[in-house]
Design an enzyme around this catalytic site. Structure first.
Site, short mmCIF file in Angstrom:
data_model
loop_
_atom_site.label_atom_id
_atom_site.label_comp_id
_atom_site.label_asym_id
_atom_site.label_seq_id
_atom_site.Cartn_x
_atom_site.Cartn_y
_atom_site.Cartn_z
N VAL A 222 0.81 -1.21 0.00
CA VAL A 222 0.00 0.00 0.00
C VAL A 222 0.85 1.27 0.00
CG1 VAL A 222 -0.19 0.35 2.51
CG2 VAL A 222 -2.17 0.88 1.02
N HIS A 223 2.17 1.13 0.06
CA HIS A 223 3.04 2.31 0.05
C HIS A 223 2.90 3.04 -1.28
CE1 HIS A 223 5.79 1.39 3.61
NE2 HIS A 223 4.93 0.39 3.57
N ASN B 273 4.25 -11.24 3.76
CA ASN B 273 3.61 -10.12 3.08
C ASN B 273 4.66 -9.20 2.47
OD1 ASN B 273 0.49 -10.16 3.79
ND2 ASN B 273 1.63 -10.86 5.58
N GLY C 26 -5.38 -13.48 10.65
CA GLY C 26 -6.14 -14.40 9.82
C GLY C 26 -6.42 -13.87 8.43
N ASP D 196 0.85 -3.98 12.80
CA ASP D 196 0.83 -3.16 11.57
C ASP D 196 -0.46 -2.34 11.54
OD1 ASP D 196 1.64 -2.09 9.16
OD2 ASP D 196 1.21 -3.86 7.96
#
Length: 376
Positions: free
Chosen positions: A135-136, A213, A244, A269
């Site tokens: 998403v950066h 991720n 999850g 996060d």
């Protein structure tokens, strides 16, 4: 002097029953067995070391990038304290240099003023690989300018500094320079090969940001960053978002079996949705939607998380089938070891910080203390 009567005390290493914990100012003063029966109403069900979150982007409707100020830091720690977090590394997502400077100044001020719960600063970027940007914002990603960057690393004089980077996007020798400045280097948002990731570890990197991720996966012929993260030949820690959504429970179970719980730490996060009831929030020029414990941009990209540390502990017990002791250690002692502060945090022992969490039998938070003060 504050005294707490505890049915079950997890001291960071073992379970004890019927204990009286004494707090003097900001420290644990004494722990001793309760010798005389007392009413059940005077007991805490479970007392454990408070949770330490090394990856927190925001909380209470405040994103650190949007408001990189001292007041924002106080509001974010207050928001997360209701979920048992007693110490955190406020995290700045890839942004312009002037925002990095403001974040640096805010954290340095918080450390000088001994603001409870603020351990240091985590720069997540901007030295990341656009291929794995998540998403950066891609227009914020760039190669390091050492002359400018090293002016905003002196947070290490009072606290801890983390830098998440893609090793394939920084010059040779850059990781060693950061490590020599006492920065904790983590690998994340990276398209590195296994060999590149292991070379970074050999150069001093000791963390992997939100494992699985935004990194190259483990495959049959190329182990990728994930393969390097799960190796044990070097002492490294993996941050795990146990909501999850970011990682399938089966994958989490494989990771804990391969790496060992002692080198996996729970992280959130979290963005500003934690501690808020809003379903739609602004996020780095985008609009994010919150639904069923998940926050995404309009195109479905995960935008951090809506996770809190107490939920991460419960998920570790229920989804990953780890013991309560392992889950509590992954939320406190393991991040303390990763940061090198396990001589003060991560245990309930005489002389340690009185930063603790009281839990009910289902591991929901009843009370939280930061440096001896009840904050929730």
């Amino acid at each position: 002097m504050t005294e707490l009567n505890v049915k079950r005390l997890f001291d960071g290493e073992q379970w004890l029953t019927n204990q009286k914990v004494s707090i003097l100012e900001d420290k644990i003063d004494d722990i001793r067995p309760i010798e005389q029966p007392i009413p059940d109403s005077d007991y805490i069900d479970i007392l454990a070391p408070g949770f330490i979150d090394v990856h927190v982007n925001g909380g209470g409707e405040i994103l650190f990038n949007h408001t990189p100020s001292l007041d924002a830091l106080k509001a974010i720690i207050k928001s997360h304290a209701q979920f048992g977090t007693v110490a955190m590394m406020p995290t700045l997502i890839s942004d312009d240099y002037d925002i990095m400077v403001q974040a640096h100044e805010a954290v340095c001020t918080a450390l000088k003023q001994n603001v409870g719960g603020i351990l240091g600063l985590h720069y997540e970027g901007p030295y990341l690989n656009p291929i794995r940007k998540g998403v950066h914002n891609e227009d914020k990603l760039r190669a390091p300018n050492e002359e400018r960057l090293f002016k905003i690393l002196d947070v290490v004089k009072q606290g801890k500094l983390m830098v998440t980077l893609a090793p394939e996007k920084v010059p040779q020798g850059f990781i060693e320079k950061l490590v020599n400045e006492a920065a904790i280097v983590c690998i994340g948002h990276s398209a590195a090969t296994y060999d590149e990731a292991m070379a970074a570890v050999e150069s001093g990197a000791r963390g992997f940001t939100h494992i699985f991720n935004a990194m190259t996966p483990l495959t049959s012929r190329e182990p990728g960053v994930v393969g390097a993260a799960l190796q044990n030949r070097a002492k490294t820690w993996c941050g795990l978002i146990a909501d999850g959504h970011h990682v399938h429970p089966a994958t989490m179970r494989i990771a804990t079996a391969a790496k060992g719980c002692e080198h996996i730490m729970l992280v959130t996060d979290a963005i500003q949705s934690v501690g808020s009831d809003k379903s739609e929030l602004p996020f780095l020029g985008k609009k994010i939607h919150r639904k069923n414990g998940k926050v995404t941009t309009e195109d479905g990209t995960l935008a951090g998380s809506d996770l809190d540390m107490a939920s991460a502990v419960r998920n570790t017990i229920n989804l990953i089938q780890r013991t309560p002791a392992e889950a509590l250690q992954m939320a406190s002692l393991r991040p303390a070891e990763f940061l090198g502060i396990d001589d003060r945090f991560g245990r309930i022992k005489t002389g340690y910080q009185a930063s603790m969490v009281a839990l009910n039998q289902n591991y929901h938070v009843d009370r939280t203390w930061i440096d001896g003060k009840q904050v929730y």
